[in-house]
Design an enzyme around this catalytic site. Structure first.
Site, PDB file in Angstrom:
ATOM      1  N   HIS A 135      29.897 -27.262 -27.326  1.00  0.00           N
ATOM      2  CA  HIS A 135      29.313 -26.981 -25.799  1.00  0.00           C
ATOM      3  C   HIS A 135      30.253 -26.233 -25.087  1.00  0.00           C
ATOM      4  O   HIS A 135      31.396 -26.532 -24.819  1.00  0.00           O
ATOM      5  CB  HIS A 135      29.362 -28.552 -25.134  1.00  0.00           C
TER       6      HIS A 135
ATOM      7  N   GLU B  60      17.163 -36.893 -22.324  1.00  0.00           N
ATOM      8  CA  GLU B  60      16.335 -35.654 -22.590  1.00  0.00           C
ATOM      9  C   GLU B  60      15.252 -36.034 -23.270  1.00  0.00           C
ATOM     10  O   GLU B  60      14.230 -35.191 -22.933  1.00  0.00           O
ATOM     11  CB  GLU B  60      17.367 -34.653 -23.174  1.00  0.00           C
TER      12      GLU B  60
ATOM     13  N   HIS C  64      19.387 -29.412 -24.427  1.00  0.00           N
ATOM     14  CA  HIS C  64      20.696 -29.450 -23.738  1.00  0.00           C
ATOM     15  C   HIS C  64      21.430 -30.250 -24.973  1.00  0.00           C
ATOM     16  O   HIS C  64      22.913 -29.952 -25.107  1.00  0.00           O
ATOM     17  CB  HIS C  64      20.624 -30.068 -22.582  1.00  0.00           C
TER      18      HIS C  64
ATOM     19  N   PHE D 125      26.791 -31.879 -15.168  1.00  0.00           N
ATOM     20  CA  PHE D 125      27.279 -33.010 -14.508  1.00  0.00           C
ATOM     21  C   PHE D 125      26.906 -32.404 -12.831  1.00  0.00           C
ATOM     22  O   PHE D 125      27.010 -31.484 -12.541  1.00  0.00           O
ATOM     23  CB  PHE D 125      28.579 -32.897 -14.790  1.00  0.00           C
TER      24      PHE D 125
ATOM     25  N   CYS E 271      27.706 -27.522 -16.889  1.00  0.00           N
ATOM     26  CA  CYS E 271      27.147 -27.328 -17.814  1.00  0.00           C
ATOM     27  C   CYS E 271      25.723 -26.553 -17.727  1.00  0.00           C
ATOM     28  O   CYS E 271      25.269 -26.058 -18.732  1.00  0.00           O
ATOM     29  CB  CYS E 271      27.011 -28.529 -18.730  1.00  0.00           C
TER      30      CYS E 271
ATOM     31  N   LYS F 196      24.277 -26.924 -30.143  1.00  0.00           N
ATOM     32  CA  LYS F 196      25.784 -27.245 -29.794  1.00  0.00           C
ATOM     33  C   LYS F 196      26.194 -28.109 -31.034  1.00  0.00           C
ATOM     34  O   LYS F 196      27.480 -28.193 -31.243  1.00  0.00           O
ATOM     35  CB  LYS F 196      25.591 -28.263 -28.647  1.00  0.00           C
TER      36      LYS F 196
END
Lengths: 402, 85
Positions: free
Chosen positions: A331, A305, A294, A390, A162, A326
């Site tokens: 995403h 976050e 994010h 990830f 990502c 998003k």
């Protein structure tokens, strides 16, 4: 070191087939997420996504191109054309020899894998098209951009799940800043909205069945999107000398690795990436007006976050705006940072902050100004764009208005 | 093997324990199973009993499948088998 500016932007995503349409949708808080339309959707338990609609490869690309362009390459070429057209650059001679393409993607030609596995496993065929390999490879999109636009300098593809796009753009920025290349075409693309792509994500049990609601107490997971974002990064004097329209300046970046867990994010890793980007850009934290989060809409990301932002910015965390687009485009996995950079450009250039839509209930663990549901007009001089992948790989870019 | 024995076997394997160390009263947390281990356990349960377990890792408490103890998981499975038979 050279200063680096953005002189072209292009995109295709669930909100629009180009930058003006996408920014208009972000301003209006449009939700591009809807019911998925794909083969065997009835066998999926997750049936929503930010699908690109009305984009037909037929007619846009010829037969030969179609046999070589996976959907992620098709998206990339459309976005790259828009960006390079806007920049006004044509690549020839010395400029061509030194300029390249760095793109991000997590999965590359996922639907090509999917279609051909289906063909040999499910349909029992013993033969696949001769171009399956060059169509699905992760660097296919970067290669076709280099061929289409005569970019003969350093080109490659970055894959960090990502954060792929942000890592790619960080590389491109570093290359222009150091003088290695005068211009780099950069960004990322993803197209995982096919049966196998969605099925794999279902397995993790982190997907929402109804909506992406980042930072909202009732959020219940992420929603996948697809598309591409591509930019022209150019050395500032080069851009000024030719009278280019400068969208904004890129002033710094940082990357960090959590070195902790393959899927759970770390506050410390995220915080180090943000503070590293500020240090690299030599800007004070108090100058940051907007962060494109994010903000995946998962329990794990959003609270980590927000805690990282609070750590890095101290009291200023309550004054800055942070939103997750998003909620609107989904995403885009390896392409997400590129599409989200558009929200930063809109903030810096137009003074419009894209909202976090779908926001319904405050979460005390995400107690920041997340620009809920409606865009806001506010002048911003510095913006950050976060991507936390990830594998614990983080990349943050810092941009400044010109 | 009873449902309870099979669940204990799945949980014990996930926790890298001997099945005799897992009791109906055990909580997954007490056995050292983290969120990823929980997702894997749910997957193993679905495969073993051919059922679909409503479970979202973002909010494990949200569904009506109670994962608090081995016993609650067993009764949840019994209910799902009856419903999805």
């Amino acid at each position: 070191m050279n200063r680096v500016v953005i002189t072209g932007a292009g995109t295709i995503n669930a909100l629009g087939h180009n930058v003006p349409a996408t920014l208009e949708a972000m301003r209006e808080g449009v939700c591009g997420i809807g019911e998925l339309s794909l083969r065997d959707v009835e066998r999926l338990s997750i049936r929503i996504g930010g699908q690109v609609r009305g984009f037909e490869a037929e007619g846009r690309y010829n037969r030969q191109q179609m046999s070589l362009y996976d959907r992620f390459t098709q998206f990339t070429l459309a976005a790259a054309k828009e960006a390079i057209d806007q920049s006004g650059l044509t690549f020839s001679g010395e400029l061509s020899a030194r300029s390249g393409v760095v793109l991000g993607t997590a999965g590359g030609g996922v639907s090509t894998w999917d279609d051909n596995y289906r063909s040999v496993y499910e349909d029992g065929k013993n033969r696949v098209h001769p171009f399956v390999v060059p169509k699905l490879m992760n660097n296919a999109a970067a290669s076709h951009v280099s061929m289409e636009h005569n970019l003969k300098g350093p080109s490659f593809t970055v894959s960090t799940a990502c954060a792929s796009s942000n890592h790619a753009m960080a590389q491109a920025f570093a290359m222009v800043r150091s003088g290695m290349a005068p211009v780099m075409v950069t960004g990322g693309s993803e197209s995982m909205l096919c049966f196998g792509g969605v099925k794999a994500w279902e397995g993790l049990r982190v997907m929402s069945r109804d909506a992406c609601r980042p930072f909202s107490a009732n959020r219940n997971g992420m929603v996948q999107g697809e598309g591409a974002g591509v930019f022209v990064f150019e050395e500032m004097e080069h851009a000024k000398d030719r009278g280019a329209d400068i969208l904004c300046e890129i002033v710094g970046f940082a990357m960090s690795s959590d070195a902790a867990d393959i899927v759970m994010p770390s506050k410390n890793g995220a915080a180090r990436a943000m503070s590293g980007a500020l240090a690299d850009a030599r800007i004070s934290r108090d100058d940051v007006g907007y962060i494109n989060a994010h903000g995946t809409g998962t329990a794990a990301n959003d609270k980590t976050e927000c805690a990282a932002v609070a750590d890095v910015f101290g009291p200023h965390a309550d004054k800055l705006m942070i939103s997750s687009t998003k909620s609107m485009h989904g995403h885009l996995i390896g392409g997400t940072g590129a599409v989200e950079l558009l929200a930063c450009i809109m903030a810096l250039r137009d003074g419009v902050i894209a909202p976090t839509i779908g926001y319904e209930e405050p979460d005390p663990e995400c107690a920041l100004d997340v620009v809920p549901n409606e865009a806001r007009e506010e002048k911003v001089s510095v913006a950050l764009s976060n991507a936390f992948a990830f594998g614990g790989m983080n990349a943050v870019l810092a941009l400044r208005a010109v | 093997m009873s449902i309870q024995e099979q669940v204990i076997q799945i949980i014990a394997e996930q926790a890298v324990l001997d099945p005799s160390d897992v009791t109906p009263e055990s909580t997954l947390e007490s056995l050292g199973i983290d969120s990823l281990g929980l997702v894997e356990s749910i997957f193993a349960i679905e495969e073993t009993f051919d059922i679909s377990v409503p479970f979202n890792a973002n909010n494990p408490a949200e569904g009506d499948f109670d994962i608090s103890t081995v016993a609650s998981i067993v009764s949840g499975i019994e209910r799902l088998i009856a419903e999805q038979a």
